[in-house]
Design an enzyme around this catalytic site. Structure first.
Site, PDB file in Angstrom:
ATOM      1  N   ASP A  24      41.656 -42.680  49.611  1.00  0.00           N
ATOM      2  CA  ASP A  24      42.208 -41.369  49.283  1.00  0.00           C
ATOM      3  C   ASP A  24      43.637 -41.470  48.775  1.00  0.00           C
ATOM      4  O   ASP A  24      44.346 -42.454  49.032  1.00  0.00           O
ATOM      5  CB  ASP A  24      42.140 -40.431  50.492  1.00  0.00           C
ATOM      6  CG  ASP A  24      42.960 -40.928  51.671  1.00  0.00           C
ATOM      7  OD1 ASP A  24      42.895 -42.138  51.966  1.00  0.00           O
ATOM      8  OD2 ASP A  24      43.667 -40.112  52.300  1.00  0.00           O
ATOM      9  N   GLU A  71      43.224 -41.629  54.997  1.00  0.00           N
ATOM     10  CA  GLU A  71      44.430 -42.247  55.565  1.00  0.00           C
ATOM     11  C   GLU A  71      45.632 -41.330  55.404  1.00  0.00           C
ATOM     12  O   GLU A  71      46.461 -41.219  56.312  1.00  0.00           O
ATOM     13  CB  GLU A  71      44.688 -43.596  54.873  1.00  0.00           C
ATOM     14  CG  GLU A  71      45.824 -44.414  55.490  1.00  0.00           C
ATOM     15  CD  GLU A  71      47.201 -44.103  54.924  1.00  0.00           C
ATOM     16  OE1 GLU A  71      48.204 -44.567  55.497  1.00  0.00           O
ATOM     17  OE2 GLU A  71      47.302 -43.395  53.900  1.00  0.00           O
TER      18      GLU A  71
END
Length: 376
Positions: free
Chosen positions: A78, A138
């Site tokens: 991400d 994350e």
């Protein structure tokens, strides 16, 4: 495919945390399977019911609860959002030896290097298992890595976790904790303060206590960090409804970054003690604390075989960072973790994010050598 070409394909996939990461996970799965990895998806739903994928690609072993992975290369799929006016956010542009694009250094550059390094290894010759681990979410709380750590689907002896460190091996990192504090009072006309109780004044007294707690935390020194102690911050304060109304509620956010030798809830415990003291002075003191993030830090020995190898390979001494990483979650899977990757953290999360091409190529070489050192 070169590492630069792989990075371009990764950056072209918009994988901001607010969306599902299916597209990038499926891309990575196809790439890894073509290389000879076997893959497994570990899926979960986020708090709004959106499906997310942690993808694990394995060579030199088989998936089972008894699996012991010798080396894992870990990158998060991400990215943070990007400005709609940044026309090149999802297309890599090279300029002056720098590759620009969202995620180029945080951490699609590392993922591209890991994939490219794997193409340069005969996976059939591995003596010990190698894994490429691609996590979700994350950027919004290490959620994917936490999901894996909770599942405990395998064990990992050594982990290299991709983050932009300018290729400096990072063997220790602080934790991260966050709380919302809600202080309540009693509204009244400001001309008649005795009829009310100011939540803002109550919150101010509590914040003043937190400042004193911050000073106490400086006594617990952990060498190698800058600053070498747990830090705390009150970043947002909101209270009251009008200038002539005694505030009935005041909220503030509190964050702290604990050193690895300290439990991540210590500040929370000290805050609760301060609240109890306030209640002793003010029996009507009303305060609620909501804390759902308490991430511990990690600290890998300077004598670790992984640390000494990466120091030699990168030509840089290992260090520490104060920003959050997936290091602690990977150590929960059983082994030693080091954070390292191309790019500078100061270039991440900004319009014009870039990774130097020379660092990207050098990272590929280091990861190839790490696979040879620990898995061949």
């Amino acid at each position: 495919m070169t590492v630069k070409e792989t990075l371009a394909e990764l950056v072209a996939i918009n994988s901001v945390s607010a969306n599902t990461n299916f597209e990038i996970a499926n891309y990575l799965q196809a790439r890894c399977e073509r290389l000879g990895f076997v893959t497994e998806q570990f899926t979960y739903q986020n708090e709004v019911g959106l499906d997310k994928i942690n993808l694990v690609a394995l060579a030199g072993g088989s998936f089972s609860k008894d699996l012991n992975i010798e080396l894992a290369l870990v990158g998060h799929t991400d990215t943070v959002p990007f400005d709609a006016n940044w026309s090149g956010a999802t297309s890599v542009v090279e300029r002056d030896g720098k590759l620009f694009g969202r995620g180029s250094c945080d951490t699609k550059g590392f993922i591209a290097a890991a994939l490219t390094a794997a193409t340069q290894i005969d996976l059939k010759q591995l003596a010990r298992p190698l894994a490429l681990i691609f996590t979700a979410d994350e950027e919004i709380g290490l959620l994917g890595a936490k999901h894996l750590a909770q599942l405990q689907p395998f064990r990992v002896r050594y982990s290299i976790i991709g983050e932009p460190t300018s290729l400096q091996p990072i063997r220790a990192g602080k934790g991260y904790s966050l709380a919302e504090v809600i202080v309540r009072g009693r509204e009244a006309h400001s001309a008649y303060p005795a009829l009310g109780a100011s939540a803002v004044f109550r919150a101010a007294r509590l914040i003043n206590r937190l400042e004193a707690i911050g000073e106490r935390l400086k006594i617990d020194i952990h060498d190698g960090f800058d600053p070498p102690f747990t830090t705390l911050n009150v970043g947002i304060v909101n209270g009251g409804t009008a200038k002539n109304v005694i505030a009935g509620e005041c909220r503030f956010t509190l964050e702290w970054r604990p050193v690895p030798t300290q439990k991540p809830t210590l500040v929370l415990d000290l805050l609760q003690d301060a609240i109890e003291d306030e209640k002793g002075n003010d029996p009507d003191f009303d305060c609620e604390v909501k804390s759902d993030r308490n991430d511990s830090g990690f600290d890998t020995s300077s004598n670790s075989a992984l640390v000494t190898f990466l120091e030699s390979a990168a030509g840089k001494r290992s260090g520490s960072v104060a920003f959050g990483t997936e290091g602690a979650q990977m150590t929960r899977l059983g082994g030693e973790a080091v954070v390292m990757g191309p790019g500078d953290i100061r270039e991440a999360h900004r319009t014009g994010e870039f990774v130097p091409l020379v660092e990207l190529e050098r990272c590929t070489e280091i990861l190839k050598d790490a696979i040879g050192k620990f898995c061949l």
